[in-house]
Motif scaffolding. Sequence first.
Motif, PDB file in Angstrom:
ATOM      1  N   ASN A 176      -9.833 -28.596   8.227  1.00  0.00           N
ATOM      2  CA  ASN A 176     -10.465 -27.524   7.441  1.00  0.00           C
ATOM      3  C   ASN A 176      -9.878 -26.163   7.812  1.00  0.00           C
ATOM      4  N   LEU A 177      -8.543 -26.077   7.659  1.00  0.00           N
ATOM      5  CA  LEU A 177      -7.865 -24.828   7.994  1.00  0.00           C
ATOM      6  C   LEU A 177      -8.341 -23.667   7.124  1.00  0.00           C
ATOM      7  N   LYS A 178      -8.776 -23.957   5.905  1.00  0.00           N
ATOM      8  CA  LYS A 178      -9.295 -22.884   5.065  1.00  0.00           C
ATOM      9  C   LYS A 178     -10.444 -22.159   5.768  1.00  0.00           C
ATOM     10  N   GLN A 179     -11.355 -22.909   6.338  1.00  0.00           N
ATOM     11  CA  GLN A 179     -12.494 -22.302   7.018  1.00  0.00           C
ATOM     12  C   GLN A 179     -12.044 -21.535   8.259  1.00  0.00           C
ATOM     13  N   ILE A 180     -11.090 -22.104   8.993  1.00  0.00           N
ATOM     14  CA  ILE A 180     -10.580 -21.448  10.194  1.00  0.00           C
ATOM     15  C   ILE A 180      -9.940 -20.112   9.836  1.00  0.00           C
ATOM     16  N   LEU A 181      -9.137 -20.108   8.788  1.00  0.00           N
ATOM     17  CA  LEU A 181      -8.475 -18.866   8.379  1.00  0.00           C
ATOM     18  C   LEU A 181      -9.481 -17.832   7.884  1.00  0.00           C
ATOM     19  N   SER A 182     -10.449 -18.285   7.103  1.00  0.00           N
ATOM     20  CA  SER A 182     -11.471 -17.362   6.603  1.00  0.00           C
ATOM     21  C   SER A 182     -12.255 -16.733   7.752  1.00  0.00           C
ATOM     22  N   ALA A 183     -12.543 -17.554   8.774  1.00  0.00           N
ATOM     23  CA  ALA A 183     -13.273 -17.052   9.936  1.00  0.00           C
ATOM     24  C   ALA A 183     -12.461 -16.042  10.727  1.00  0.00           C
ATOM     25  N   ASN A 184     -11.146 -16.066  10.522  1.00  0.00           N
ATOM     26  CA  ASN A 184     -10.267 -15.115  11.215  1.00  0.00           C
ATOM     27  C   ASN A 184      -9.830 -13.965  10.311  1.00  0.00           C
ATOM     28  N   GLY A 185     -10.569 -13.741   9.229  1.00  0.00           N
ATOM     29  CA  GLY A 185     -10.357 -12.561   8.408  1.00  0.00           C
ATOM     30  C   GLY A 185      -9.309 -12.689   7.321  1.00  0.00           C
ATOM     31  N   ILE A 186      -8.822 -13.910   7.055  1.00  0.00           N
ATOM     32  CA  ILE A 186      -7.845 -14.104   5.982  1.00  0.00           C
ATOM     33  C   ILE A 186      -8.605 -14.161   4.659  1.00  0.00           C
ATOM     34  N   THR A 187      -8.227 -13.301   3.711  1.00  0.00           N
ATOM     35  CA  THR A 187      -8.970 -13.204   2.452  1.00  0.00           C
ATOM     36  C   THR A 187      -8.152 -13.581   1.220  1.00  0.00           C
ATOM     37  N   VAL A 188      -6.863 -13.863   1.373  1.00  0.00           N
ATOM     38  CA  VAL A 188      -6.055 -14.252   0.212  1.00  0.00           C
ATOM     39  C   VAL A 188      -6.422 -15.675  -0.205  1.00  0.00           C
ATOM     40  N   PRO A 189      -6.119 -16.066  -1.448  1.00  0.00           N
ATOM     41  CA  PRO A 189      -6.382 -17.445  -1.870  1.00  0.00           C
ATOM     42  C   PRO A 189      -5.634 -18.455  -0.994  1.00  0.00           C
ATOM     43  N   LEU A 190      -6.290 -19.571  -0.712  1.00  0.00           N
ATOM     44  CA  LEU A 190      -5.736 -20.628   0.136  1.00  0.00           C
ATOM     45  C   LEU A 190      -5.739 -21.930  -0.643  1.00  0.00           C
ATOM     46  N   ILE A 191      -4.582 -22.561  -0.773  1.00  0.00           N
ATOM     47  CA  ILE A 191      -4.463 -23.796  -1.553  1.00  0.00           C
ATOM     48  C   ILE A 191      -4.275 -24.967  -0.610  1.00  0.00           C
ATOM     49  N   ASP A 192      -5.296 -25.812  -0.535  1.00  0.00           N
ATOM     50  CA  ASP A 192      -5.293 -26.985   0.341  1.00  0.00           C
ATOM     51  C   ASP A 192      -4.737 -28.180  -0.428  1.00  0.00           C
ATOM     52  N   ALA A 193      -3.804 -28.907   0.174  1.00  0.00           N
ATOM     53  CA  ALA A 193      -3.128 -30.002  -0.527  1.00  0.00           C
ATOM     54  C   ALA A 193      -4.059 -31.181  -0.810  1.00  0.00           C
ATOM     55  N   VAL A 194      -5.013 -31.438   0.066  1.00  0.00           N
ATOM     56  CA  VAL A 194      -5.960 -32.538  -0.178  1.00  0.00           C
ATOM     57  C   VAL A 194      -6.859 -32.190  -1.358  1.00  0.00           C
ATOM     58  N   GLU A 195      -7.376 -30.972  -1.373  1.00  0.00           N
ATOM     59  CA  GLU A 195      -8.199 -30.542  -2.505  1.00  0.00           C
ATOM     60  C   GLU A 195      -7.397 -30.572  -3.806  1.00  0.00           C
ATOM     61  N   ALA A 196      -6.119 -30.193  -3.735  1.00  0.00           N
ATOM     62  CA  ALA A 196      -5.293 -30.149  -4.936  1.00  0.00           C
ATOM     63  C   ALA A 196      -5.054 -31.543  -5.510  1.00  0.00           C
ATOM     64  N   GLU A 197      -4.745 -32.516  -4.650  1.00  0.00           N
ATOM     65  CA  GLU A 197      -4.548 -33.874  -5.172  1.00  0.00           C
ATOM     66  C   GLU A 197      -5.839 -34.420  -5.755  1.00  0.00           C
ATOM     67  N   GLY A 198      -6.962 -34.039  -5.152  1.00  0.00           N
ATOM     68  CA  GLY A 198      -8.251 -34.464  -5.704  1.00  0.00           C
ATOM     69  C   GLY A 198      -8.534 -33.825  -7.045  1.00  0.00           C
ATOM     70  N   LEU A 199      -8.150 -32.547  -7.198  1.00  0.00           N
ATOM     71  CA  LEU A 199      -8.332 -31.878  -8.479  1.00  0.00           C
ATOM     72  C   LEU A 199      -7.613 -32.625  -9.600  1.00  0.00           C
ATOM     73  N   PHE A 200      -6.366 -32.973  -9.376  1.00  0.00           N
ATOM     74  CA  PHE A 200      -5.608 -33.670 -10.409  1.00  0.00           C
ATOM     75  C   PHE A 200      -6.161 -35.077 -10.643  1.00  0.00           C
ATOM     76  N   ALA A 201      -6.619 -35.711  -9.569  1.00  0.00           N
ATOM     77  CA  ALA A 201      -7.227 -37.041  -9.727  1.00  0.00           C
ATOM     78  C   ALA A 201      -8.490 -36.977 -10.579  1.00  0.00           C
ATOM     79  N   SER A 202      -9.181 -35.833 -10.523  1.00  0.00           N
ATOM     80  CA  SER A 202     -10.451 -35.725 -11.259  1.00  0.00           C
ATOM     81  C   SER A 202     -10.242 -35.791 -12.770  1.00  0.00           C
ATOM     82  N   PHE A 203      -9.046 -35.521 -13.233  1.00  0.00           N
ATOM     83  CA  PHE A 203      -8.768 -35.601 -14.662  1.00  0.00           C
ATOM     84  C   PHE A 203      -8.626 -37.058 -15.142  1.00  0.00           C
ATOM     85  N   TYR A 204      -8.553 -37.996 -14.199  1.00  0.00           N
ATOM     86  CA  TYR A 204      -8.390 -39.405 -14.542  1.00  0.00           C
ATOM     87  C   TYR A 204      -9.642 -40.218 -14.258  1.00  0.00           C
ATOM     88  N   ARG A 205     -10.758 -39.525 -14.023  1.00  0.00           N
ATOM     89  CA  ARG A 205     -11.993 -40.233 -13.654  1.00  0.00           C
ATOM     90  C   ARG A 205     -12.434 -41.142 -14.806  1.00  0.00           C
TER      91      ARG A 205
END
Length: 210
Positions: free
Chosen positions: A181-210
């Motif tokens: 959960n590097l997104k959470q770690i980065l956010s906790a350290n003050g990183i505010t730019v968008p963060l694209i997680d590869a696991v979430e991204a593959e799940g997003l595309f998989a959701s179109f085939y449900r």
Amino acid sequence: MIGLIRVLTVSDPAALNCHADLIEKKYGLSLVSRCIPDQATGIHDEETEQIAIPKIINLGKELVESGCQLLLVSCAADPAVAQLRSATAVPVIGAGSAAALVANASGKKTGVIGITEEVPAIVAHTLGANFKGYLKPEGINNTNDLLSSEGQSACVQAVETLIANGAEQIQFACTGMGTINLKQILSANGITVPLIDAVEAEGLFASFYR
């Protein structure tokens, strides 16, 4: 049924299913996870990728034969994705290209963080003109190094450097960064730019085939 292929060999069920659990929680999908054998450090260079490719192909075929109608290769290098698309009749999604496609949707300049010496080729190719730079955090040589506090601090420093060099958002080029959960770690350290997680991204595309 969706088959998720892990390129890190693990025996603990919680570790094996962690990517599937993340996707299920975010997108409501049900997945079956399997890992390739004899890759305790996963894929982290050209040699380990070449060793893994035939294992991924064999496992993908087994999952399709068992009834899977969609395959996710949960590795940001997209190893064996092209081969599985040719060898099977089901959609095959790679985590690296999926994340890069999500990043491209915004048109922002994208800094990439990963565990290999160079950015995965599929990521750089997919990002195209939006690719702003790549860093491998100091001391990170394979996905297991991300588990330590030192490794996670190095990730924060690398992301800060990419942003200072002009990156408007950050893409993770290792699915192990989703595991911790590097997104959470980065956010906790003050990183505010968008963060694209590869696991979430593959799940997003998989959701179109449900």
